[in-house]
Scaffold this motif. Structure first.
Motif, PDB file in Angstrom:
ATOM      1  N   HIS A  17       0.852  -1.192   0.000  1.00  0.00           N
ATOM      2  CA  HIS A  17       0.000   0.000   0.000  1.00  0.00           C
ATOM      3  C   HIS A  17       0.886   1.239   0.000  1.00  0.00           C
ATOM      4  N   ASP A  18       0.777   2.032  -1.045  1.00  0.00           N
ATOM      5  CA  ASP A  18       1.524   3.288  -1.148  1.00  0.00           C
ATOM      6  C   ASP A  18       0.621   4.431  -0.690  1.00  0.00           C
ATOM      7  N   ASN A  19      -0.102   4.171   0.360  1.00  0.00           N
ATOM      8  CA  ASN A  19      -0.979   5.139   0.991  1.00  0.00           C
ATOM      9  C   ASN A  19      -1.238   4.639   2.408  1.00  0.00           C
ATOM     10  N   SER A  20      -1.890   5.422   3.209  1.00  0.00           N
ATOM     11  CA  SER A  20      -2.254   4.970   4.542  1.00  0.00           C
ATOM     12  C   SER A  20      -3.520   4.132   4.437  1.00  0.00           C
ATOM     13  N   TRP A  21      -3.608   3.089   5.273  1.00  0.00           N
ATOM     14  CA  TRP A  21      -4.711   2.144   5.167  1.00  0.00           C
ATOM     15  C   TRP A  21      -4.949   1.475   6.511  1.00  0.00           C
ATOM     16  N   THR A  48       3.258  -1.933   3.824  1.00  0.00           N
ATOM     17  CA  THR A  48       2.994  -0.496   3.853  1.00  0.00           C
ATOM     18  C   THR A  48       4.253   0.226   3.406  1.00  0.00           C
ATOM     19  N   ASN A  52       4.125   6.134   4.942  1.00  0.00           N
ATOM     20  CA  ASN A  52       2.693   5.923   5.160  1.00  0.00           C
ATOM     21  C   ASN A  52       2.482   5.210   6.492  1.00  0.00           C
ATOM     22  N   HIS A  99       3.445   3.865  11.846  1.00  0.00           N
ATOM     23  CA  HIS A  99       4.068   4.701  10.806  1.00  0.00           C
ATOM     24  C   HIS A  99       5.324   4.000  10.321  1.00  0.00           C
TER      25      HIS A  99
END
Length: 101
Positions: A17-21, A48, A52, A99
């Motif tokens: 995931h190249d975003n927060s999830w 992750t 992110n 994080h």
């Protein structure tokens, strides 16, 4: 529908995931097996991308994540991650934001 047999739980995710999830670790299989919850929590962090975060939403059956998840994350990642406790959900689970540095 699961692509796995009953002895092999489905992974939390199958991509980076190249975003927060958020990773849902609240299933009945997680309630029954804290080692699975920890294993899949670590896998979620590994999936992750740096910069992110992932919200690990843990099952309430195991109590506060500081009693079992903090040390596991520290052992696995050391200073490569930082985490903060967010809140207890209304269902009894907990949210831990990890994080990735």
């Amino acid at each position: 529908m699961s692509q796995h047999d009953h002895d092999t739980p489905d992974p939390v995710t199958d991509r980076v995931h190249d975003n927060s999830w958020s990773a849902n670790l609240e299933g009945p299989e997680h309630a029954e097996d804290r080692d699975l919850l920890v294993e899949q929590g670590i896998e979620a962090v590994e999936h992750t991308a740096p910069g992110n975060h992932v919200n690990l939403v843990t099952h309430g059956e195991h109590g506060h994540p500081e009693t079992y998840l903090y040390d596991a994350l520290d052992d696995e990642f050391g200073d490569d991650v930082a985490w903060e406790y967010v809140e207890q959900c209304g269902c009894g689970g907990h949210v831990l934001r990890v994080h990735v540095q």
